[in-house]
Design an enzyme around this catalytic site. Structure first.
Site, PDB file in Angstrom:
ATOM      1  CG  ASP A  19      -2.130   0.871   0.661  1.00 50.81           C
ATOM      2  OD1 ASP A  19      -2.202   1.438   0.059  1.00 50.81           O
ATOM      3  OD2 ASP A  19      -2.409   1.263   2.877  1.00 50.81           O
ATOM      4  CG  ASN A  21       2.007   1.588  -4.993  1.00 53.54           C
ATOM      5  OD1 ASN A  21       2.912   1.220  -4.519  1.00 53.54           O
ATOM      6  ND2 ASN A  21       1.905   0.634  -6.074  1.00 53.54           N
ATOM      7  N   GLY A  22       0.001   5.089  -4.655  1.00 53.76           N
ATOM      8  CA  GLY A  22      -0.693   6.820  -5.061  1.00 53.76           C
ATOM      9  C   GLY A  22      -0.077   8.022  -4.025  1.00 53.76           C
ATOM     10  NE  ARG A  23      -1.313   6.811   0.897  1.00 56.65           N
ATOM     11  CZ  ARG A  23      -1.378   5.852   2.408  1.00 56.65           C
ATOM     12  NH1 ARG A  23      -1.341   6.138   3.633  1.00 56.65           N
ATOM     13  NH2 ARG A  23      -1.884   4.453   2.299  1.00 56.65           N
ATOM     14  CG  HIS A  36       0.294   1.998  -9.348  1.00 62.96           C
ATOM     15  ND1 HIS A  36      -0.378   1.677  -8.188  1.00 62.96           N
ATOM     16  CD2 HIS A  36      -1.423   2.802  -9.496  1.00 62.96           C
ATOM     17  CE1 HIS A  36      -1.097   1.816  -7.226  1.00 62.96           C
ATOM     18  NE2 HIS A  36      -2.183   2.528  -8.752  1.00 62.96           N
ATOM     19  CD1 TRP A  68     -12.749  -4.750  -9.899  1.00 65.36           C
ATOM     20  CD2 TRP A  68     -11.729  -4.570 -11.970  1.00 65.36           C
ATOM     21  NE1 TRP A  68     -12.097  -6.590 -10.639  1.00 65.36           N
ATOM     22  CE2 TRP A  68     -11.153  -5.831 -11.720  1.00 65.36           C
ATOM     23  CE3 TRP A  68     -11.186  -3.694 -12.625  1.00 65.36           C
ATOM     24  CZ2 TRP A  68     -10.628  -6.246 -12.770  1.00 65.36           C
ATOM     25  CZ3 TRP A  68     -10.664  -4.561 -14.483  1.00 65.36           C
ATOM     26  CH2 TRP A  68     -10.187  -5.738 -13.986  1.00 65.36           C
ATOM     27  NE  ARG A  70      -7.108   2.095  -5.988  1.00 70.56           N
ATOM     28  CZ  ARG A  70      -5.659   2.040  -5.470  1.00 70.56           C
ATOM     29  NH1 ARG A  70      -5.255   2.145  -6.587  1.00 70.56           N
ATOM     30  NH2 ARG A  70      -6.118   2.127  -4.113  1.00 70.56           N
ATOM     31  CG  LEU A 130       9.934 -16.963  -3.722  1.00 71.29           C
ATOM     32  CD1 LEU A 130       9.802 -16.949  -2.423  1.00 71.29           C
ATOM     33  CD2 LEU A 130      10.455 -15.426  -4.093  1.00 71.29           C
ATOM     34  NE  ARG A 187      -3.081  -1.769   4.288  1.00 69.19           N
ATOM     35  CZ  ARG A 187      -4.725  -1.323   3.135  1.00 69.19           C
ATOM     36  NH1 ARG A 187      -5.393  -2.454   4.203  1.00 69.19           N
ATOM     37  NH2 ARG A 187      -4.542  -1.110   2.771  1.00 69.19           N
ATOM     38  CB  SER A 195      -8.050  -4.257   2.381  1.00 69.74           C
ATOM     39  OG  SER A 195      -8.131  -2.759   3.167  1.00 69.74           O
ATOM     40  CD  GLU A 206       2.470 -13.608  15.666  1.00 72.55           C
ATOM     41  OE1 GLU A 206       2.552 -12.527  15.937  1.00 72.55           O
ATOM     42  OE2 GLU A 206       2.152 -14.222  16.577  1.00 72.55           O
TER      43      GLU A 206
HETATM   44  C1  FPP Z   1      -1.692  -0.142  -3.298  1.00 74.30           C
HETATM   45  O1  FPP Z   1      -1.406   1.476  -3.441  1.00 74.30           O
HETATM   46  C2  FPP Z   1      -1.278  -0.803  -4.602  1.00 74.30           C
HETATM   47  C3  FPP Z   1      -2.314  -1.230  -5.587  1.00 74.30           C
HETATM   48  C4  FPP Z   1      -3.331  -1.329  -5.568  1.00 74.30           C
HETATM   49  C5  FPP Z   1      -1.006  -2.160  -6.720  1.00 74.30           C
HETATM   50  C6  FPP Z   1       0.204  -2.194  -6.046  1.00 74.30           C
HETATM   51  C7  FPP Z   1       0.338  -2.344  -7.538  1.00 74.30           C
HETATM   52  C8  FPP Z   1       2.013  -2.878  -7.183  1.00 74.30           C
HETATM   53  C9  FPP Z   1       2.540  -2.659  -6.499  1.00 74.30           C
HETATM   54  C10 FPP Z   1       2.539  -2.857  -8.854  1.00 74.30           C
HETATM   55  C11 FPP Z   1       2.784  -3.864  -9.369  1.00 74.30           C
HETATM   56  C12 FPP Z   1       2.348  -5.511  -9.185  1.00 74.30           C
HETATM   57  C13 FPP Z   1       3.315  -6.516  -9.746  1.00 74.30           C
HETATM   58  C14 FPP Z   1       3.174  -8.000  -8.917  1.00 74.30           C
HETATM   59  C15 FPP Z   1       3.891  -6.860 -10.804  1.00 74.30           C
HETATM   60  P1  FPP Z   1      -3.202   2.450  -3.035  1.00 74.30           P
HETATM   61  O2  FPP Z   1      -2.889   2.857  -4.290  1.00 74.30           O
HETATM   62  O3  FPP Z   1      -3.936   1.992  -2.788  1.00 74.30           O
HETATM   63  O4  FPP Z   1      -2.092   3.835  -3.100  1.00 74.30           O
HETATM   64  P2  FPP Z   1      -2.545   4.877  -1.928  1.00 74.30           P
HETATM   65  O5  FPP Z   1      -3.176   4.359  -0.402  1.00 74.30           O
HETATM   66  O6  FPP Z   1      -1.212   5.798  -1.520  1.00 74.30           O
HETATM   67  O7  FPP Z   1      -3.360   5.628  -2.505  1.00 74.30           O
END
Ligand code: FPP
Length: 241
Positions: A19, A21-23, A36, A68, A70, A130, A187, A195, A206
């Site tokens: 979690d 990526n967006g921020r 992402h 979906w 989003r 793995l 997380r 979630s 854990e």
């Molecule tokens: C959550 O961050 C992240 C996702 C919904 C996408 C996860 C995808 C990746 C890490 C990229 C690729 C993965 C693979 C396996 C190729 P968010 O967008 O909810 O962030 P935010 O909470 O800051 O908005």
């Protein structure tokens, strides 16, 4: 990749909710997809670190049944990222000894993406260093509903006696039927939520909630969290003498 000495009492199966990526992108004034993309690069780094730490199973939450909702731009961008990631990483993963599996409902996914997923599962099927599981269009409640449908069909067809439905037989219908339960669920990004991720499977896991945003979650942080797990005492409901 070579397996390293396993971390003492380390987790065999680690599951991660990636979690933030967006921020991470927003903080840099960039579009969410920029985050992402950076997140996808971290997936490779964490995959490479697992054997060094004695982690045999890694499960990552890439796209949930709720994602979906989003914007169309973000969903399309993520789907295109998954296609590019699989195409680019397929040979690397195969040559590194990683066995890849996907969990989640494939019916709503683009056919081209599903073909790439099937191919990647096939070309890595003999690997054992793995076991990487990617949750894509995955949600625990959806998984349990699909599992219950299959189970009900088996009962209706006389293949399963309702008296035999129990804690051992039910998980055989889940997407994760070949995997051990996660020992540790991580997380990132400071949110303390599950979630809809591996709800049945993580009953005794854990949990570790770390503040770092996923694109900044590097191998050192991962190693630290894995080692901290080794110091915890897991009792599975029992008491220690
Ligand atoms: C959550 O961050 C992240 C996702 C919904 C996408 C996860 C995808 C990746 C890490 C990229 C690729 C993965 C693979 C396996 C190729 P968010 O967008 O909810 O962030 P935010 O909470 O800051 O908005």
């Amino acid at each position: 990749m070579k397996p390293g000495p396993p971390c003492r009492n380390g987790p065999s199966h680690v599951a991660i909710i990636m979690d933030g990526n967006g921020r991470w992108a927003q903080a840099r004034g960039r579009p969410r997809l920029y985050g992402h993309n950076a997140g996808a690069r971290r997936v490779r780094e964490i995959v490479e670190t697992c054997p060094e730490l004695g982690v045999k199973y890694l499960t990552v939450f890439a796209f949930s049944t709720e994602n979906w909702k989003r914007t169309q731009t973000e969903v399309a961008g993520l789907m295109s990222l998954f296609r590019r990631y699989i195409t680019r990483e397929a040979r690397v993963l195969r040559d590194q000894g990683v066995r890849v599996r996907f969990i989640g409902d494939r019916l709503r996914l683009d056919k081209k993406l599903v073909t790439l997923m099937d191919e990647l599962e096939e070309i890595t099927a003999n690997n054992d260093l793995l076991h990487l599981t990617v949750a894509l269009n995955y949600g625990s409640r959806d998984e349990v509903a699909r599992a219950t449908q299959r189970l009900a069909r088996d009962v209706a067809a006389g293949r399963l006696n309702p008296d035999d439905v129990n804690e051992e037989t039910l998980p055989k219908y889940l997407d994760t039927y070949v995997l051990p339960d996660p020992d540790l669920v991580i997380r990132t990004s400071g949110e303390a939520r599950i979630s809809n991720f591996l709800l049945w499977q993580s009953a005794y896991a854990e949990y570790e909630f770390v503040d770092t945003l996923w694109p900044d979650f590097n191998r050192d942080l991962f190693a630290r969290v894995v080692r901290a797990y080794g110091r915890r005492e897991r009792r599975f409901g029992a008491v220690t003498a």
